[in-house]
Design an enzyme around this catalytic site. Structure first.
Site, mmCIF file in Angstrom:
data_model
loop_
_atom_site.group_PDB
_atom_site.id
_atom_site.type_symbol
_atom_site.label_atom_id
_atom_site.label_comp_id
_atom_site.label_asym_id
_atom_site.label_seq_id
_atom_site.Cartn_x
_atom_site.Cartn_y
_atom_site.Cartn_z
ATOM 1 N N CYS A 65 -9.638 6.373 4.726
ATOM 2 C CA CYS A 65 -9.038 5.950 3.452
ATOM 3 C C CYS A 65 -8.239 4.653 3.663
ATOM 4 C CB CYS A 65 -8.142 7.050 2.889
ATOM 5 S SG CYS A 65 -9.033 8.588 2.590
ATOM 6 N N CYS A 125 4.274 11.926 4.684
ATOM 7 C CA CYS A 125 3.278 12.874 5.169
ATOM 8 C C CYS A 125 1.913 12.237 5.298
ATOM 9 C CB CYS A 125 3.156 14.059 4.221
ATOM 10 S SG CYS A 125 4.291 15.363 4.610
ATOM 11 N N GLU A 135 2.607 14.284 15.116
ATOM 12 C CA GLU A 135 3.900 14.317 14.436
ATOM 13 C C GLU A 135 3.922 15.401 13.366
ATOM 14 O OE1 GLU A 135 7.002 10.888 13.086
ATOM 15 O OE2 GLU A 135 4.953 10.646 12.466
ATOM 16 N N CYS A 171 -4.270 4.612 3.928
ATOM 17 C CA CYS A 171 -3.612 5.612 4.783
ATOM 18 C C CYS A 171 -3.422 5.104 6.199
ATOM 19 C CB CYS A 171 -4.428 6.898 4.804
ATOM 20 S SG CYS A 171 -3.736 8.163 5.880
HETATM 21 N N1 SAH Z 1 -6.406 14.340 4.609
HETATM 22 C C1 SAH Z 1 -5.625 15.114 3.700
HETATM 23 C C2 SAH Z 1 -4.197 15.362 4.154
HETATM 24 C C3 SAH Z 1 -3.427 14.203 4.771
HETATM 25 S S1 SAH Z 1 -2.873 12.953 3.663
HETATM 26 C C4 SAH Z 1 -5.637 14.492 2.332
HETATM 27 O O1 SAH Z 1 -6.165 13.396 2.184
HETATM 28 O O2 SAH Z 1 -5.175 15.113 1.390
HETATM 29 C C5 SAH Z 1 -1.598 13.684 2.706
HETATM 30 C C6 SAH Z 1 -1.298 12.916 1.421
HETATM 31 O O3 SAH Z 1 -0.687 11.655 1.702
HETATM 32 C C7 SAH Z 1 -2.560 12.607 0.616
HETATM 33 O O4 SAH Z 1 -2.366 12.932 -0.728
HETATM 34 C C8 SAH Z 1 -2.707 11.106 0.778
HETATM 35 O O5 SAH Z 1 -3.388 10.551 -0.327
HETATM 36 C C9 SAH Z 1 -1.252 10.657 0.883
HETATM 37 N N2 SAH Z 1 -1.104 9.327 1.491
HETATM 38 C C10 SAH Z 1 -1.893 8.764 2.438
HETATM 39 N N3 SAH Z 1 -1.462 7.523 2.730
HETATM 40 C C11 SAH Z 1 -0.381 7.288 1.963
HETATM 41 C C12 SAH Z 1 0.511 6.178 1.804
HETATM 42 N N4 SAH Z 1 0.348 5.065 2.511
HETATM 43 N N5 SAH Z 1 1.513 6.296 0.912
HETATM 44 C C13 SAH Z 1 1.687 7.432 0.200
HETATM 45 N N6 SAH Z 1 0.900 8.508 0.312
HETATM 46 C C14 SAH Z 1 -0.124 8.450 1.181
#
Ligand code: SAH
Length: 390
Positions: free
Chosen positions: A126, A361, A97, A129
């Protein structure tokens, strides 16, 4: 010299002009024709211009959502994967996506940011996520990364101003292909996105950040944007949320960020903080976070330093599937942000738009994608397993 029409088509997707010219030369196609074909693909959006032909992944889903700034568009591309581990279930593709997000710039001009994926799924695990829940299926090639831009630019027909690697996956876990994709996206003869308008976001893999430190000292790379997903204010809490912190802790992150600042001429690195109620949103957390950011805050004695050094992006948590935590309320976000501001931290708060767009994102992949691709780690013969449990 061969006529361009006589040789088998070559796809320039994910390549720089130089690499494409070289490949064409091997087939006996002259540099002039190769350059014209390259520009036809990238600038004119022609999928076919001998000797180049691109095969674009099929767009299997598209979703529009009106926001204050315009319309957010999500689209899902289906990539063939003949080695899929669910091949026995007839699945020989991966879905990824991408999101086009409208923004209003400082000058009031409307811009568009494209959020791209670098992997199908993610290995970082994480806790908060969505993408992490499906594990890592595979990494994308530079061509598959650039194809996301091509679809946004030439199928959706939208001028893309900025690109952020905040879709599915951890860019530092696929750095060769991510850097190759950036080299292509910044090529002046092609997509021509300014380096300063591209941002890699990472969980904080120090090995990757060290490579970035070398890379940004190469000509043309200095302005590459960087974002670090910190998401916690102390090691104990960060290790619980982000397993990577067991390998590289917050002190090591602070050190590498300082080194990066030196070689990047003081350019700011965006710190991202997903605010999760009851987990990382207390005033103590805000105080700890401000203390960790202190080295990056603007030094009043160095007026000429570029930017303000420290920039914090507070992202309201967007509950993932089966989430144990709710989304924060406006008041919870306000309280946290106000405390940081009182410490002199420059906070960029994502308001209403955040929930639906940028926050999205971090958790790309619709429920459908994940359901289809979720594989229990231990497979057994129980046929019930063939229907996804989650
Ligand atoms: N792996 C990379 C890029 C993808 S995540 C990274 O960790 O930076 C992109 C952003 O979305 C990151 O800052 C992550 O902390 C945030 N993110 C992940 N899950 C989320 C959620 N459930 N709600 C809000 N932001 C989220």
């Amino acid at each position: 010299m061969a006529r361009a029409d006589d040789i088998p088509p070559i796809s320039p997707m994910g390549m720089t002009l130089d690499a494409f010219v070289e490949l064409c030369a091997q087939q006996g196609v002259g540099a002039g024709r190769a350059k014209a074909a390259y520009q036809d693909v990238y600038r004119e959006g022609k999928p076919d211009s001998a000797p180049s032909r691109i095969v674009l992944p099929e767009i299997v889903k598209r979703h529009e959502e009106p926001v204050n700034e315009g319309v957010t568009i999500k689209f899902v591309q289906r990539l063939p994967n003949p080695n899929h581990r669910l091949l026995h279930r007839g699945i020989d593709f991966d879905d990824i996506e991408s999101v086009i997000i409208p923004m209003i710039g400082r000058s009031g001009r409307k811009t568009h940011t494209l959020c791209v994926s670098s992997q199908v799924g993610c290995a970082m695990g994480c806790d908060f996520c969505e993408t992490a829940q499906m594990g890592l299926i595979r990494s994308l090639t530079a061509s598959e990364i650039v194809a996301q831009w091509w679809a946004a630019r030439h199928i959706e027909n939208i001028e893309i101003d900025n690109i952020v690697f905040m879709g599915m996956g951890e860019p530092m876990d696929n750095l060769d292909e991510v850097l190759a994709a950036i080299e292509c996206l910044t090529d002046r003869s092609g997509a021509s996105i300014p380096m300063a308008n591209i941002t890699i976001s990472t969980v904080g893999r120090i090995d990757g950040l060290r490579r970035i430190k070398d890379q940004v000292q190469e000509p043309g790379w200095k302005r590459l944007g960087l974002a670090l997903s910190l998401n916690a204010s102390n090691d104990e809490s960060r290790s619980k949320l982000m397993p990577i912190n067991n390998k590289w802790n917050m002190q090591e992150l602070q050190d590498i960020l300082q080194e990066l600042r030196e070689v990047r001429g003081g350019r700011k690195i965006m710190i991202e903080y997903v605010l999760i109620p009851g987990v990382n949103d207390s005033l103590t957390n805000a105080d700890e976070l401000a203390a960790w950011m202190k080295p990056f805050l603007k030094d009043p004695t160095r007026e000429k330093a570029k930017g303000h050094g420290g920039l914090l992006n507070v992202i309201p948590y967007n509950p993932r599937r089966d989430s144990p935590w709710p989304a924060p309320t406006e008041e919870q976000v306000d309280g946290f942000v106000d405390r940081l501001v009182s410490h002199g931290v420059f906070v960029n708060r994502r308001r209403t738009k955040g929930r639906d767009t940028m926050a999205a994102c971090g958790q790309l992949g619709t429920a459908e994608i994940r359901k289809r691709q979720f594989v229990p780690v231990t497979m057994n013969n129980d046929s019930n397993r063939d229907t996804d449990e989650r």
